[in-house]
Design an enzyme around this catalytic site. Structure first.
Site, PDB file in Angstrom:
ATOM      1  N   TRP A  24      16.990  34.069  78.561  1.00  0.00           N
ATOM      2  CA  TRP A  24      18.333  34.646  78.458  1.00  0.00           C
ATOM      3  C   TRP A  24      19.433  33.652  78.124  1.00  0.00           C
ATOM      4  O   TRP A  24      20.579  34.045  78.015  1.00  0.00           O
ATOM      5  CB  TRP A  24      18.672  35.402  79.748  1.00  0.00           C
ATOM      6  CG  TRP A  24      17.634  36.429  80.036  1.00  0.00           C
ATOM      7  CD1 TRP A  24      16.649  36.352  80.971  1.00  0.00           C
ATOM      8  CD2 TRP A  24      17.426  37.664  79.344  1.00  0.00           C
ATOM      9  NE1 TRP A  24      15.856  37.465  80.910  1.00  0.00           N
ATOM     10  CE2 TRP A  24      16.303  38.287  79.933  1.00  0.00           C
ATOM     11  CE3 TRP A  24      18.079  38.310  78.294  1.00  0.00           C
ATOM     12  CZ2 TRP A  24      15.825  39.510  79.500  1.00  0.00           C
ATOM     13  CZ3 TRP A  24      17.607  39.533  77.872  1.00  0.00           C
ATOM     14  CH2 TRP A  24      16.486  40.118  78.465  1.00  0.00           C
ATOM     15  N   HIS A  50      23.441  40.367  79.589  1.00  0.00           N
ATOM     16  CA  HIS A  50      23.233  41.703  79.017  1.00  0.00           C
ATOM     17  C   HIS A  50      23.944  42.718  79.910  1.00  0.00           C
ATOM     18  O   HIS A  50      24.444  42.353  80.984  1.00  0.00           O
ATOM     19  CB  HIS A  50      21.739  42.017  78.862  1.00  0.00           C
ATOM     20  CG  HIS A  50      20.903  41.785  80.108  1.00  0.00           C
ATOM     21  ND1 HIS A  50      19.586  42.129  80.194  1.00  0.00           N
ATOM     22  CD2 HIS A  50      21.206  41.240  81.319  1.00  0.00           C
ATOM     23  CE1 HIS A  50      19.108  41.810  81.392  1.00  0.00           C
ATOM     24  NE2 HIS A  50      20.068  41.264  82.081  1.00  0.00           N
ATOM     25  N   ARG A  76      25.801  34.606  75.884  1.00  0.00           N
ATOM     26  CA  ARG A  76      24.558  33.827  75.881  1.00  0.00           C
ATOM     27  C   ARG A  76      24.815  32.471  75.244  1.00  0.00           C
ATOM     28  O   ARG A  76      25.517  32.391  74.231  1.00  0.00           O
ATOM     29  CB  ARG A  76      23.470  34.548  75.075  1.00  0.00           C
ATOM     30  CG  ARG A  76      23.005  35.790  75.775  1.00  0.00           C
ATOM     31  CD  ARG A  76      21.869  36.455  75.054  1.00  0.00           C
ATOM     32  NE  ARG A  76      21.680  37.792  75.607  1.00  0.00           N
ATOM     33  CZ  ARG A  76      20.840  38.680  75.148  1.00  0.00           C
ATOM     34  NH1 ARG A  76      20.083  38.396  74.099  1.00  0.00           N
ATOM     35  NH2 ARG A  76      20.740  39.860  75.714  1.00  0.00           N
ATOM     36  N   GLN A 131      27.370  44.807  74.134  1.00  0.00           N
ATOM     37  CA  GLN A 131      26.222  45.709  74.216  1.00  0.00           C
ATOM     38  C   GLN A 131      26.677  47.053  74.766  1.00  0.00           C
ATOM     39  O   GLN A 131      27.749  47.162  75.368  1.00  0.00           O
ATOM     40  CB  GLN A 131      25.146  45.133  75.161  1.00  0.00           C
ATOM     41  CG  GLN A 131      24.397  43.955  74.579  1.00  0.00           C
ATOM     42  CD  GLN A 131      23.200  43.551  75.423  1.00  0.00           C
ATOM     43  OE1 GLN A 131      23.124  43.873  76.614  1.00  0.00           O
ATOM     44  NE2 GLN A 131      22.271  42.836  74.808  1.00  0.00           N
ATOM     45  N   VAL A 141      11.094  47.130  81.965  1.00  0.00           N
ATOM     46  CA  VAL A 141      10.594  48.397  81.403  1.00  0.00           C
ATOM     47  C   VAL A 141       9.074  48.360  81.280  1.00  0.00           C
ATOM     48  O   VAL A 141       8.472  47.305  81.163  1.00  0.00           O
ATOM     49  CB  VAL A 141      11.199  48.697  80.005  1.00  0.00           C
ATOM     50  CG1 VAL A 141      12.621  49.167  80.108  1.00  0.00           C
ATOM     51  CG2 VAL A 141      11.069  47.508  79.082  1.00  0.00           C
ATOM     52  N   ALA A 181      15.808  53.499  79.595  1.00  0.00           N
ATOM     53  CA  ALA A 181      17.024  52.696  79.461  1.00  0.00           C
ATOM     54  C   ALA A 181      16.995  52.021  78.105  1.00  0.00           C
ATOM     55  O   ALA A 181      15.926  51.861  77.497  1.00  0.00           O
ATOM     56  CB  ALA A 181      17.109  51.655  80.573  1.00  0.00           C
TER      57      ALA A 181
HETATM   58  C1  YSA Z   1      15.992  46.523  77.089  1.00  0.00           C
HETATM   59  C2  YSA Z   1      15.339  47.455  77.857  1.00  0.00           C
HETATM   60  C3  YSA Z   1      16.130  48.270  78.669  1.00  0.00           C
HETATM   61  O1  YSA Z   1      15.492  49.148  79.479  1.00  0.00           O
HETATM   62  C4  YSA Z   1      17.492  48.190  78.695  1.00  0.00           C
HETATM   63  C5  YSA Z   1      18.131  47.231  77.910  1.00  0.00           C
HETATM   64  C6  YSA Z   1      17.375  46.415  77.108  1.00  0.00           C
HETATM   65  C7  YSA Z   1      18.047  45.389  76.297  1.00  0.00           C
HETATM   66  C8  YSA Z   1      18.049  44.030  76.963  1.00  0.00           C
HETATM   67  N1  YSA Z   1      18.897  44.007  78.141  1.00  0.00           N
HETATM   68  C9  YSA Z   1      18.542  43.009  75.971  1.00  0.00           C
HETATM   69  O2  YSA Z   1      19.602  42.435  76.151  1.00  0.00           O
HETATM   70  N2  YSA Z   1      17.772  42.888  74.905  1.00  0.00           N
HETATM   71  S1  YSA Z   1      18.118  41.926  73.659  1.00  0.00           S
HETATM   72  O3  YSA Z   1      18.224  40.563  74.113  1.00  0.00           O
HETATM   73  O4  YSA Z   1      17.129  42.142  72.656  1.00  0.00           O
HETATM   74  O5  YSA Z   1      19.540  42.367  73.140  1.00  0.00           O
HETATM   75  C10 YSA Z   1      19.773  43.713  72.779  1.00  0.00           C
HETATM   76  C11 YSA Z   1      20.529  43.786  71.483  1.00  0.00           C
HETATM   77  O6  YSA Z   1      21.703  43.018  71.559  1.00  0.00           O
HETATM   78  C12 YSA Z   1      19.775  43.192  70.314  1.00  0.00           C
HETATM   79  O7  YSA Z   1      18.862  44.121  69.800  1.00  0.00           O
HETATM   80  C13 YSA Z   1      20.894  42.916  69.346  1.00  0.00           C
HETATM   81  O8  YSA Z   1      21.295  44.096  68.700  1.00  0.00           O
HETATM   82  C14 YSA Z   1      21.978  42.477  70.271  1.00  0.00           C
HETATM   83  N3  YSA Z   1      22.012  41.013  70.370  1.00  0.00           N
HETATM   84  C15 YSA Z   1      21.162  40.212  71.046  1.00  0.00           C
HETATM   85  N4  YSA Z   1      21.531  38.927  70.955  1.00  0.00           N
HETATM   86  C16 YSA Z   1      22.644  38.910  70.187  1.00  0.00           C
HETATM   87  C17 YSA Z   1      22.958  40.241  69.816  1.00  0.00           C
HETATM   88  N5  YSA Z   1      24.019  40.548  69.070  1.00  0.00           N
HETATM   89  C18 YSA Z   1      24.803  39.520  68.672  1.00  0.00           C
HETATM   90  N6  YSA Z   1      24.590  38.226  68.991  1.00  0.00           N
HETATM   91  C19 YSA Z   1      23.528  37.885  69.747  1.00  0.00           C
HETATM   92  N7  YSA Z   1      23.354  36.627  70.094  1.00  0.00           N
END
Ligand code: YSA
Length: 350
Positions: free
Chosen positions: A161, A177, A203, A217, A260, A314
């Site tokens: 993360w 997140h 992040r 998000q 999940v 979710a």
């Molecule tokens: C997964 C399962 C669940 O039951 C609920 C939520 C999630 C999502 C999880 N919490 C999460 O954060 N996943 S992720 O790291 O893949 O980020 C989700 C989305 O945020 C990505 O698909 C992307 O669209 C966006 N994202 C991730 N990092 C980013 C970003 N957008 C911009 N800049 C970044 N650095």
């Protein structure tokens, strides 16, 4: 030159004073005139003060004449002053007049940021699907950001993360997140639950065309009896249909998140290259919009829900990426870049 009698002096002052007052063209000139003739060192005042120096037989006539002159000039000054003051007012009114028939000057109107607009639109779409919008803290405890999401401190997923830690007692972080709100909401609510949670996340991550260190998000959570993966897919498909139109393709692929089981990543075909492959989608033709899945039984158990009775799905969507795919923005860094030329393209006409 023979010295003037008192009467001659009075006549002389009257003549000059009245001529000069007549010639005064401005309020300032009238005020200077008053000082010159009637002020404490003015000619009339000095004349009256000098009466005692006259021969006794001239004094009564000079006194009466002097006082009459003072009154006459005073009255003349009042009239002239009033005339000039009113002319001055007329002139200022004419100069300052506002022409109400002129067209107004356009004002610079502010407009909502495209990310805020997208969040509003998503909230409306999800409201129609029965989801309530709630908000949560950006400064979060590790307990909610990780532990309640089945990510204990020794779990390798915790490293994924890129967390920004806050220098406060206890383990405090900038939320990585919006998922910590899952446990916060469930702890406060009996099922059924249906919420979406928009907001900023942070992040410690390198920036590129599809990554920022601060982005938004939108979390979604639905928990009830008999919720299945079909509900998750149907909900995200309906959201995509409303946002992008029916012709855009969406994709679900297996993915792993500790909170999940099973997990998926949710993508749409890249709007910038129509799926052919470009730098934004890194040549794949797809751009990941979010992670999703069926809520892990451990997450339900941690908030006191019985996973034998309740199930849920979710998801967490990247809001900037949704705007990119809808509006053809090819660099995610533009959203926080503060360039008005970029932002103005999204401002709706007033
Ligand atoms: C997964 C399962 C669940 O039951 C609920 C939520 C999630 C999502 C999880 N919490 C999460 O954060 N996943 S992720 O790291 O893949 O980020 C989700 C989305 O945020 C990505 O698909 C992307 O669209 C966006 N994202 C991730 N990092 C980013 C970003 N957008 C911009 N800049 C970044 N650095």
């Amino acid at each position: 030159m023979a010295t003037m009698t008192a009467q001659e002096t009075i006549d002389d002052i009257r003549q000059r004073a009245l001529a000069q007052l007549d010639a005064a063209a401005t309020l300032d000139e009238a005020i200077a005139w008053e000082r010159e003739f009637l002020g404490s060192r003015g000619e009339v005042t000095l004349f009256l003060r000098g009466l005692s120096a006259l021969p006794p037989e001239e004094r009564p006539v000079a006194g009466r004449g002097g006082n009459a002159l003072k009154q006459e000039l005073g009255a003349a000054w009042e009239r002239r002053h009033a005339e000039l003051a009113s002319a001055d007012l007329e002139r200022r009114l004419a100069d300052d007049a506002v022409d109400v028939t002129l067209p107004g000057r356009p004002t610079d109107l502010g407009a909502a940021h495209p990310v805020s607009e997208m969040i509003d639109e998503l909230s409306e779409i999800f409201a129609l699907l029965g989801f309530q919008t709630v908000f949560g803290p950006e400064v979060e405890t590790a307990h909610y950001n990780f532990d309640q999401l089945n990510i204990p401190s020794e779990h390798p997923a915790r490293d994924v993360w890129d967390t920004i830690h806050v220098d406060l007692p206890g383990e405090i972080v900038l939320r990585t997140h919006t998922s910590p709100m899952q446990a916060r909401v469930m702890e406060q609510t009996e099922p059924p639950v249906r919420v979406v949670v928009p907001g900023r996340v942070y992040r410690y991550e390198a920036q590129d065309a599809s990554h920022e260190w601060m982005f938004h998000q939108l979390e979604g959570l639905a928990v009830d009896r008999n919720i299945t993966m079909a509900d998750l897919k149907g909900t995200l498909a309906e959201m995509a249909r409303q946002l992008f139109g029916a012709e855009r393709r969406i994709r679900f692929r297996c993915d792993f998140f500790p909170f999940v089981e099973p997990g998926v990543d949710f993508a749409v075909d890249c709007a910038l290259c129509s799926g052919k492959g470009c730098r934004v989608c890194k040549g794949s033709g797809w751009l990941e919009m979010g992670g999703a899945g069926m809520v892990h039984p451990n997450v339900l158990r941690a908030v006191g829900y019985d996973p034998e009775v309740y199930s849920g799905f979710a998801f967490g969507l990247g809001v900037e990426r949704l705007v990119m795919m809808r509006s053809g923005v090819d660099d995610l860094r533009a959203f926080a870049g503060n360039d008005l030329r970029f932002l103005r393209q999204f401002a709706r006409a007033a």
